[in-house]
Design a protein around this motif. Structure first.
Motif, PDB file in Angstrom:
ATOM      1  N   VAL A 103     -16.564  32.466  33.636  1.00 64.25           N
ATOM      2  CA  VAL A 103     -15.725  32.832  32.485  1.00 64.25           C
ATOM      3  C   VAL A 103     -16.195  32.103  31.234  1.00 64.25           C
ATOM      4  O   VAL A 103     -16.291  32.693  30.152  1.00 64.25           O
ATOM      5  N   VAL A 104     -16.495  30.803  31.371  1.00 65.66           N
ATOM      6  CA  VAL A 104     -16.989  30.016  30.230  1.00 65.66           C
ATOM      7  C   VAL A 104     -18.273  30.613  29.684  1.00 65.66           C
ATOM      8  O   VAL A 104     -18.432  30.764  28.458  1.00 65.66           O
ATOM      9  N   LEU A 105     -19.208  30.955  30.576  1.00 62.11           N
ATOM     10  CA  LEU A 105     -20.467  31.557  30.133  1.00 62.11           C
ATOM     11  C   LEU A 105     -20.226  32.881  29.415  1.00 62.11           C
ATOM     12  O   LEU A 105     -20.902  33.206  28.428  1.00 62.11           O
ATOM     13  N   GLY A 106     -19.244  33.654  29.908  1.00 63.45           N
ATOM     14  CA  GLY A 106     -18.912  34.924  29.260  1.00 63.45           C
ATOM     15  C   GLY A 106     -18.390  34.708  27.854  1.00 63.45           C
ATOM     16  O   GLY A 106     -18.813  35.400  26.906  1.00 63.45           O
ATOM     17  N   TYR A 107     -17.477  33.740  27.723  1.00 62.38           N
ATOM     18  CA  TYR A 107     -16.941  33.431  26.386  1.00 62.38           C
ATOM     19  C   TYR A 107     -18.037  32.933  25.453  1.00 62.38           C
ATOM     20  O   TYR A 107     -18.093  33.312  24.266  1.00 62.38           O
ATOM     21  N   MET A 108     -18.918  32.074  25.978  1.00 60.61           N
ATOM     22  CA  MET A 108     -20.000  31.524  25.148  1.00 60.61           C
ATOM     23  C   MET A 108     -20.953  32.628  24.687  1.00 60.61           C
ATOM     24  O   MET A 108     -21.448  32.615  23.546  1.00 60.61           O
ATOM     25  N   GLU A 109     -21.214  33.553  25.572  1.00 55.13           N
ATOM     26  CA  GLU A 109     -22.099  34.666  25.198  1.00 55.13           C
ATOM     27  C   GLU A 109     -21.487  35.496  24.069  1.00 55.13           C
ATOM     28  O   GLU A 109     -22.187  35.906  23.128  1.00 55.13           O
ATOM     29  N   ILE A 110     -20.171  35.717  24.167  1.00 58.13           N
ATOM     30  CA  ILE A 110     -19.493  36.459  23.101  1.00 58.13           C
ATOM     31  C   ILE A 110     -19.590  35.704  21.785  1.00 58.13           C
ATOM     32  O   ILE A 110     -19.868  36.293  20.720  1.00 58.13           O
ATOM     33  N   LEU A 111     -19.370  34.400  21.840  1.00 56.75           N
ATOM     34  CA  LEU A 111     -19.434  33.585  20.617  1.00 56.75           C
ATOM     35  C   LEU A 111     -20.818  33.604  19.993  1.00 56.75           C
ATOM     36  O   LEU A 111     -20.970  33.573  18.763  1.00 56.75           O
ATOM     37  N   HIS A 112     -21.854  33.667  20.827  1.00 55.67           N
ATOM     38  CA  HIS A 112     -23.230  33.651  20.324  1.00 55.67           C
ATOM     39  C   HIS A 112     -23.694  35.011  19.817  1.00 55.67           C
ATOM     40  O   HIS A 112     -24.494  35.092  18.877  1.00 55.67           O
ATOM     41  N   THR A 113     -23.207  36.066  20.440  1.00 56.31           N
ATOM     42  CA  THR A 113     -23.773  37.393  20.141  1.00 56.31           C
ATOM     43  C   THR A 113     -22.898  38.261  19.252  1.00 56.31           C
ATOM     44  O   THR A 113     -23.404  39.145  18.557  1.00 56.31           O
ATOM     45  N   ASP A 114     -21.584  38.037  19.303  1.00 58.85           N
ATOM     46  CA  ASP A 114     -20.691  38.889  18.512  1.00 58.85           C
ATOM     47  C   ASP A 114     -20.424  38.247  17.155  1.00 58.85           C
ATOM     48  O   ASP A 114     -19.606  37.337  17.026  1.00 58.85           O
ATOM     49  N   HIS A 115     -21.128  38.728  16.140  1.00 60.59           N
ATOM     50  CA  HIS A 115     -21.002  38.160  14.793  1.00 60.59           C
ATOM     51  C   HIS A 115     -19.859  38.778  14.008  1.00 60.59           C
ATOM     52  O   HIS A 115     -19.647  38.423  12.840  1.00 60.59           O
ATOM     53  N   THR A 116     -19.131  39.688  14.633  1.00 60.28           N
ATOM     54  CA  THR A 116     -18.013  40.332  13.936  1.00 60.28           C
ATOM     55  C   THR A 116     -16.699  39.601  14.179  1.00 60.28           C
ATOM     56  O   THR A 116     -15.662  39.987  13.620  1.00 60.28           O
ATOM     57  N   LEU A 117     -16.741  38.568  15.006  1.00 66.60           N
ATOM     58  CA  LEU A 117     -15.505  37.843  15.323  1.00 66.60           C
ATOM     59  C   LEU A 117     -14.970  37.105  14.101  1.00 66.60           C
ATOM     60  O   LEU A 117     -15.732  36.500  13.330  1.00 66.60           O
ATOM     61  N   SER A 118     -13.667  37.174  13.934  1.00 64.62           N
ATOM     62  CA  SER A 118     -13.037  36.422  12.853  1.00 64.62           C
ATOM     63  C   SER A 118     -12.934  34.955  13.254  1.00 64.62           C
ATOM     64  O   SER A 118     -13.119  34.599  14.420  1.00 64.62           O
ATOM     65  N   GLU A 119     -12.617  34.096  12.310  1.00 67.40           N
ATOM     66  CA  GLU A 119     -12.492  32.667  12.591  1.00 67.40           C
ATOM     67  C   GLU A 119     -11.357  32.398  13.597  1.00 67.40           C
ATOM     68  O   GLU A 119     -11.473  31.542  14.467  1.00 67.40           O
ATOM     69  N   GLU A 120     -10.295  33.170  13.458  1.00 66.43           N
ATOM     70  CA  GLU A 120      -9.167  33.012  14.373  1.00 66.43           C
ATOM     71  C   GLU A 120      -9.547  33.401  15.795  1.00 66.43           C
ATOM     72  O   GLU A 120      -9.173  32.730  16.761  1.00 66.43           O
ATOM     73  N   GLU A 121     -10.320  34.487  15.936  1.00 63.37           N
ATOM     74  CA  GLU A 121     -10.768  34.926  17.258  1.00 63.37           C
ATOM     75  C   GLU A 121     -11.716  33.909  17.882  1.00 63.37           C
ATOM     76  O   GLU A 121     -11.682  33.666  19.091  1.00 63.37           O
ATOM     77  N   ARG A 122     -12.566  33.305  17.045  1.00 64.27           N
ATOM     78  CA  ARG A 122     -13.495  32.286  17.544  1.00 64.27           C
ATOM     79  C   ARG A 122     -12.726  31.058  18.049  1.00 64.27           C
ATOM     80  O   ARG A 122     -13.048  30.489  19.085  1.00 64.27           O
ATOM     81  N   ARG A 123     -11.709  30.659  17.298  1.00 69.34           N
ATOM     82  CA  ARG A 123     -10.901  29.501  17.722  1.00 69.34           C
ATOM     83  C   ARG A 123     -10.182  29.797  19.037  1.00 69.34           C
ATOM     84  O   ARG A 123     -10.068  28.933  19.912  1.00 69.34           O
ATOM     85  N   ALA A 124      -9.697  31.031  19.170  1.00 67.60           N
ATOM     86  CA  ALA A 124      -9.005  31.413  20.401  1.00 67.60           C
ATOM     87  C   ALA A 124      -9.957  31.365  21.596  1.00 67.60           C
ATOM     88  O   ALA A 124      -9.596  30.883  22.684  1.00 67.60           O
TER      89      ALA A 124
END
Length: 311
Positions: A103-124
């Motif tokens: 799960v951690v690796l999945g979240y990290m991959e999203i954080l690295h690859t999805d540049h459309t995330l808002s700051e609030e989504e990144r914090r979550a």
């Protein structure tokens, strides 16, 4: 004179023949014992040596050999039980570590690859990563704690403890949570002061584990209680609830390594299966005992028994 000598010779021959038969029978019994014992050892069977003999010394030897065979069989059974338990533990360790790390690796991959995330989504997402990472760290700590307890490396100093204060402090630490969850709380602590041989830190951990367990698995009953009682030799602490309880077929297994009830793997009751094992080892380290009684939706009681100190 001749008849007398003939009679004497016949008697001597009879004695010699009798001794020969006795010796032959003893040799046959010893050979059978050797062959049977070798067969039992090679085939690892649960048989015992059975030889019909009037030889008192051989009977004693057979009793001793059978006691050794029983001890060997018990040791082998314990070893197999531990081996099975260790295999199960390794499988569950792999599962319990792999799941949050994946799960951690999945979240990290999203954080690295999805540049459309808002700051609030990144914090979550980062909060979720931290939560899962803490789960892994807590699980690793439990493994180390159990390993230390079972190896005897963890030294625990036993002192006099006021059990009334100990029980009150630990249940009050959960009181707000229990009320918030809608639990009815029953505290039965006598006015007379009871003292037991124990360790404050260890006993606090034991009580916290059992109260947390009662909150998790007793949620359906919305009732939780703590009872302090004693007799001349022992102090008893009962942590009880009226939840779904534990069926009779599971009661003897709940303290085993990595044993979890069927629904303890889902999201609501997720657990490592080490909590009660560690609790039991901690109680035993206090030279005490822990017992379980359960009737689903009537009463489930974990009872801690410690040596009482009289004053």
């Amino acid at each position: 004179m001749v008849p007398f000598l003939m009679t004497l010779i016949i008697i001597l021959v009879g004695v010699i023949f009798f001794q020969y038969r006795v010796q032959k029978s003893k040799s046959e019994n010893l050979y059978y014992t050797y062959e049977k014992l070798q067969d039992i050892v090679e085939k690892q069977t649960g048989e015992k040596l059975l030889v019909f003999t009037d030889d008192a010394q051989l009977q004693k030897l057979l009793v001793a050999i059978n006691l050794l065979l029983e001890a060997k069989q018990r040791t082998q059974a314990d070893y197999l039980k531990v081996e099975i338990s260790m295999r199960k533990m390794l499988a569950n360790v792999s599962h319990d570590l792999k799941t949050p790390l994946t799960v951690v690796l999945g979240y990290m991959e999203i954080l690295h690859t999805d540049h459309t995330l808002s700051e609030e989504e990144r914090r979550a997402l980062l909060t979720k990563v931290q939560t899962k990472t803490n789960e892994v760290i807590e699980l690793i700590h439990k493994f180390f704690d159990l390993a230390k307890l079972e190896s005897g490396d963890k030294e625990i100093e036993l002192t006099r403890i006021n059990m009334n204060e100990m029980c009150m402090q630990n249940i009050l630490a959960f009181y707000d949570l229990l009320i918030a969850k809608g639990f009815s709380v029953h505290i039965e602590i006598p006015e007379n002061q009871y003292y037991a041989l124990g360790n404050v830190e260890v006993l606090s951990r034991v009580l916290n584990n059992l109260i947390s367990n009662a909150i998790t698995y007793g949620d359906d009953g919305k009732t939780l209680g703590i009872t302090l009682r004693s007799d001349e030799k022992y102090i008893y602490i009962d942590i009880w609830d009226k939840g779904k309880g534990i069926s009779e077929s599971h009661i003897d297994k709940v303290f085993e390594r990595m044993y979890t009830l069927e629904d303890s793997r889902n999201r609501l009751y997720q657990g490592s299966g080490l909590g009660l094992t560690i609790t039991k080892r901690l109680v035993e380290a206090l030279d005490g005992e822990i017992h379980l009684f359960s009737r689903p939706y009537e009463k489930t009681i974990f009872t801690i028994m410690l040596k009482r100190i009289q004053f």
